[in-house]
Design an enzyme around this catalytic site. Sequence first.
Site, PDB file in Angstrom:
ATOM      1  N   HIS A 259      -5.553  79.559  14.168  1.00 21.52           N
ATOM      2  CA  HIS A 259      -5.507  80.604  13.157  1.00 21.52           C
ATOM      3  C   HIS A 259      -6.457  80.322  11.987  1.00 21.52           C
ATOM      4  O   HIS A 259      -7.228  81.174  11.575  1.00 21.52           O
ATOM      5  CB  HIS A 259      -4.060  80.671  12.662  1.00 21.52           C
ATOM      6  CG  HIS A 259      -3.741  81.854  11.847  1.00 21.52           C
ATOM      7  ND1 HIS A 259      -3.248  83.010  12.397  1.00 21.52           N
ATOM      8  CD2 HIS A 259      -3.860  82.075  10.533  1.00 21.52           C
ATOM      9  CE1 HIS A 259      -3.060  83.886  11.427  1.00 21.52           C
ATOM     10  NE2 HIS A 259      -3.419  83.337  10.286  1.00 21.52           N
TER      11      HIS A 259
ATOM     12  N   ARG B 259     -13.283  89.762  21.948  1.00 20.47           N
ATOM     13  CA  ARG B 259     -12.352  88.899  22.686  1.00 20.47           C
ATOM     14  C   ARG B 259     -10.927  89.319  22.329  1.00 20.47           C
ATOM     15  O   ARG B 259     -10.311  88.747  21.420  1.00 20.47           O
ATOM     16  CB  ARG B 259     -12.572  87.435  22.309  1.00 20.47           C
ATOM     17  CG  ARG B 259     -13.901  86.847  22.760  1.00 20.47           C
ATOM     18  CD  ARG B 259     -13.969  85.376  22.381  1.00 20.47           C
ATOM     19  NE  ARG B 259     -15.015  84.656  23.053  1.00 20.47           N
ATOM     20  CZ  ARG B 259     -16.189  84.326  22.499  1.00 20.47           C
ATOM     21  NH1 ARG B 259     -16.453  84.667  21.249  1.00 20.47           N
ATOM     22  NH2 ARG B 259     -17.079  83.647  23.192  1.00 20.47           N
TER      23      ARG B 259
ATOM     24  N   ARG C 177     -13.299  93.448  25.918  1.00 17.66           N
ATOM     25  CA  ARG C 177     -13.045  92.612  27.095  1.00 17.66           C
ATOM     26  C   ARG C 177     -11.541  92.473  27.283  1.00 17.66           C
ATOM     27  O   ARG C 177     -10.827  92.175  26.319  1.00 17.66           O
ATOM     28  CB  ARG C 177     -13.671  91.227  26.914  1.00 17.66           C
ATOM     29  CG  ARG C 177     -13.409  90.354  28.139  1.00 17.66           C
ATOM     30  CD  ARG C 177     -14.081  89.019  28.022  1.00 17.66           C
ATOM     31  NE  ARG C 177     -13.391  88.144  27.069  1.00 17.66           N
ATOM     32  CZ  ARG C 177     -13.762  86.900  26.833  1.00 17.66           C
ATOM     33  NH1 ARG C 177     -14.827  86.396  27.441  1.00 17.66           N
ATOM     34  NH2 ARG C 177     -13.097  86.156  25.972  1.00 17.66           N
TER      35      ARG C 177
ATOM     36  N   GLU D  28     -19.712  84.853  35.022  1.00 16.79           N
ATOM     37  CA  GLU D  28     -19.512  83.518  34.456  1.00 16.79           C
ATOM     38  C   GLU D  28     -18.970  82.528  35.471  1.00 16.79           C
ATOM     39  O   GLU D  28     -18.641  81.395  35.137  1.00 16.79           O
ATOM     40  CB  GLU D  28     -18.623  83.595  33.204  1.00 16.79           C
ATOM     41  CG  GLU D  28     -17.353  84.403  33.371  1.00 16.79           C
ATOM     42  CD  GLU D  28     -16.574  84.562  32.060  1.00 16.79           C
ATOM     43  OE1 GLU D  28     -16.876  83.893  31.073  1.00 16.79           O
ATOM     44  OE2 GLU D  28     -15.626  85.370  32.052  1.00 16.79           O
TER      45      GLU D  28
ATOM     46  N   ASN E  81     -21.145  80.434  28.409  1.00 12.81           N
ATOM     47  CA  ASN E  81     -20.240  79.330  28.044  1.00 12.81           C
ATOM     48  C   ASN E  81     -19.510  78.835  29.284  1.00 12.81           C
ATOM     49  O   ASN E  81     -19.430  77.640  29.548  1.00 12.81           O
ATOM     50  CB  ASN E  81     -19.196  79.778  27.015  1.00 12.81           C
ATOM     51  CG  ASN E  81     -19.827  80.309  25.748  1.00 12.81           C
ATOM     52  OD1 ASN E  81     -21.000  80.074  25.509  1.00 12.81           O
ATOM     53  ND2 ASN E  81     -19.060  81.018  24.955  1.00 12.81           N
ATOM     54  N   ASP E  82     -18.952  79.774  30.033  1.00 11.51           N
ATOM     55  CA  ASP E  82     -18.236  79.387  31.241  1.00 11.51           C
ATOM     56  C   ASP E  82     -19.190  79.129  32.392  1.00 11.51           C
ATOM     57  O   ASP E  82     -18.977  78.213  33.183  1.00 11.51           O
ATOM     58  CB  ASP E  82     -17.226  80.477  31.631  1.00 11.51           C
ATOM     59  CG  ASP E  82     -15.935  80.327  30.842  1.00 11.51           C
ATOM     60  OD1 ASP E  82     -15.445  79.188  30.743  1.00 11.51           O
ATOM     61  OD2 ASP E  82     -15.432  81.330  30.315  1.00 11.51           O
TER      62      ASP E  82
ATOM     63  N   ARG F 241     -16.066  72.600  29.236  1.00 14.97           N
ATOM     64  CA  ARG F 241     -16.701  72.979  27.964  1.00 14.97           C
ATOM     65  C   ARG F 241     -15.958  72.484  26.737  1.00 14.97           C
ATOM     66  O   ARG F 241     -16.488  72.529  25.630  1.00 14.97           O
ATOM     67  CB  ARG F 241     -16.891  74.502  27.901  1.00 14.97           C
ATOM     68  CG  ARG F 241     -15.602  75.284  27.826  1.00 14.97           C
ATOM     69  CD  ARG F 241     -15.839  76.761  28.046  1.00 14.97           C
ATOM     70  NE  ARG F 241     -15.766  77.537  26.811  1.00 14.97           N
ATOM     71  CZ  ARG F 241     -15.725  78.862  26.772  1.00 14.97           C
ATOM     72  NH1 ARG F 241     -15.796  79.569  27.893  1.00 14.97           N
ATOM     73  NH2 ARG F 241     -15.652  79.505  25.639  1.00 14.97           N
TER      74      ARG F 241
ATOM     75  N   CYS G  75     -23.545  87.121  26.549  1.00 16.11           N
ATOM     76  CA  CYS G  75     -22.649  87.065  25.384  1.00 16.11           C
ATOM     77  C   CYS G  75     -22.123  85.656  25.145  1.00 16.11           C
ATOM     78  O   CYS G  75     -21.250  85.461  24.302  1.00 16.11           O
ATOM     79  CB  CYS G  75     -21.519  88.072  25.514  1.00 16.11           C
ATOM     80  SG  CYS G  75     -20.468  87.767  26.941  1.00 16.11           S
TER      81      CYS G  75
HETATM   82  C1  PEP Z   1     -18.528  82.913  27.954  1.00 20.95           C
HETATM   83  O1  PEP Z   1     -17.847  82.320  28.783  1.00 20.95           O
HETATM   84  O2  PEP Z   1     -19.751  82.724  27.789  1.00 20.95           O
HETATM   85  C2  PEP Z   1     -17.916  83.928  27.071  1.00 20.95           C
HETATM   86  C3  PEP Z   1     -18.649  84.667  26.280  1.00 20.95           C
HETATM   87  O3  PEP Z   1     -16.573  84.043  27.072  1.00 20.95           O
HETATM   88  P1  PEP Z   1     -15.569  83.004  26.371  1.00 20.95           P
HETATM   89  O4  PEP Z   1     -16.391  82.107  25.492  1.00 20.95           O
HETATM   90  O5  PEP Z   1     -14.594  83.829  25.609  1.00 20.95           O
HETATM   91  O6  PEP Z   1     -14.987  82.314  27.554  1.00 20.95           O
HETATM   92 MG    MG Z   2     -15.917  83.040  29.345  1.00 22.70          MG
END
Ligand code: PEP
Ligand code: MG
Length: 588
Positions: free
Chosen positions: A190, A298, A334, A433, A456-457, A467, A504
Amino acid sequence: MEISLHGIGVSPGIVIAPALVFLKSRWEVPQYDIESPERELCRFNRAVDAAREDLTRLVRQTTEGLGKTHADIFYAHLMLLDDVAIHEEVRERLIADRKNVEHVLDGLAKRYAKAMEAVEDPRFRERTSDLMDVTDRVLGHLLHVEKPNLKSLPQPSIVVAHELSPSDTASMDMENTLGLAMDVGSATSHSAILARALEIPAVVGVQHLSSHVAPGATIIIDGSEGVVIVNAEDATIERYRGAQARFELRRATLLSATETGPSRTEDGVEILTQTNIELPIEIPHSLKVNAEGIGLYRTEFLFLNRNEVPSEEEQYEAYSAVARALRPLPVTLRTIDIGGDKLVAHLQVLHEDNPQLGWRAVRFCLARPDIFKPQLRAMLRASAHGNVRIMFPMISGVEELRDVRRVLDEVRADLDAANVPYDRDVKVGSMIEVPSAVMIADLLAKECDFFSIGTNDLIQYSLAVDRVNEKIAHLYEPAHPGVLRMISRVTTAAVARGIPCGICGEMAGDPLYTELLLGLGVTSLSMSPIVLPVIRAEIASIRMAEARQVAIDALGMSTAREVKELLHRRSEARGTVDDYLAGVGLEG
Ligand code: PEP
Ligand code: MG
């Protein structure tokens, strides 16, 4: 002695200020014999009434300032305050023990807390801190002492704490809180969300920090690098003052230079630059930097830090508020990506041995239509108020995409039957992803309207590097040739099918990669608002023909090091190297 500690940078920027160490040690509770249990009960009831007034005020202030979601925790506190079983037990103990009510209440709360902590189910453990929060509030009124709080800081300070509860953060003196540093916490906690939204530099997860800092000691927070320096020496302070000045100047220059309208390369190719948001309170930040829409909302953040699922109505209000604020620009909603590192006890999304490979995102949604369908209904209804797109996370195969689309169609049919308005042309996209989705991107492209690559994923899964594990963070490598080939494969499939393909993940907000990503055929980039002006400036310095050549050269390279050397040479040649984001920690 100067100590440099590392944690997770959750809100960028540098701040140097005295520390306000917020220790929530509980006060001494007196114990004495009493004559009249009735009199004690009256005192108790008066203290409960006063606590109720506090909480009602907090609900109001929080709803006005931060939105209803953040106020929910105080509704839960109000319910605890009026818990009949607790009231009954206080009464019984007063009669049986004939001790003062502070002592009775304190003993009772501690006993309950101990029992709740022993239960396996983390929902009970989470409620322990709520119970202690409420008990402290009532005790404060009984003892006529104010509970330690952050409502008004004596001077501009960096708040250092072991952990901040929702009550602490919601009532924090925002004017004088220059930075935040905590022993525990994650990017999704938070206080981290709040810090980012309010652009307060913050570092969390700095183990043992609060025990190293003396009140008033000068500390430095580098929210970009995730560093906290305690008892900084003069030379260090000098160095950071320079970095801070450069950061602020760059931020101001970039903001003032931010134009409206689409981002364009030097040779006139339009690239959509959008923002990622977690909560509606972040909208002003996106508007300030002239984002061309929200590339990733998100929505799971609406489900975190609370004890129950948000209703369809509440979700509808949140999504339509964003849609309205951005209209006519697109807003990509999303569906919830709960699981992985985002645990939600009230949904039984709990710890798993391999959480990143576990019950998360669409896997969770398909198993819980009772949660998925109301969310889709809320999203579709919100589409009547703006330019809404719906996106599914963690798609790993065509069946899964078909399954989620089938649920979406069922929801559409329900809305049609009930004559509820929504945008019938709402675009539906798939996040890419998971490596299997990359390999079948050509097949997925036939069944959706757009792609958004979640680097990211994708990086974590393709390189098998968790990660959120700091021990292997050095292996988390966006420039790995394997990752670049995957991105190239996805954009090629998108181009062949004529659908747009954006990014993204955090890679979209790192200027080092902008030219390469454009050259690879990415048509939109979505990132946190704070980095958007930098990326716009970067795009303006790029020529597409050169970017394509950079992509060809990079795809021919064998190692991440070679790729990064090429990219550094390119930014130097374009003269856009800048330390504004030198370490915004975008590499993982
Ligand atoms: C990602 O995985 O790149 C992504 C944008 O989603 P999150 O970071 O919410 O998993
Ligand atoms: Mg992701």
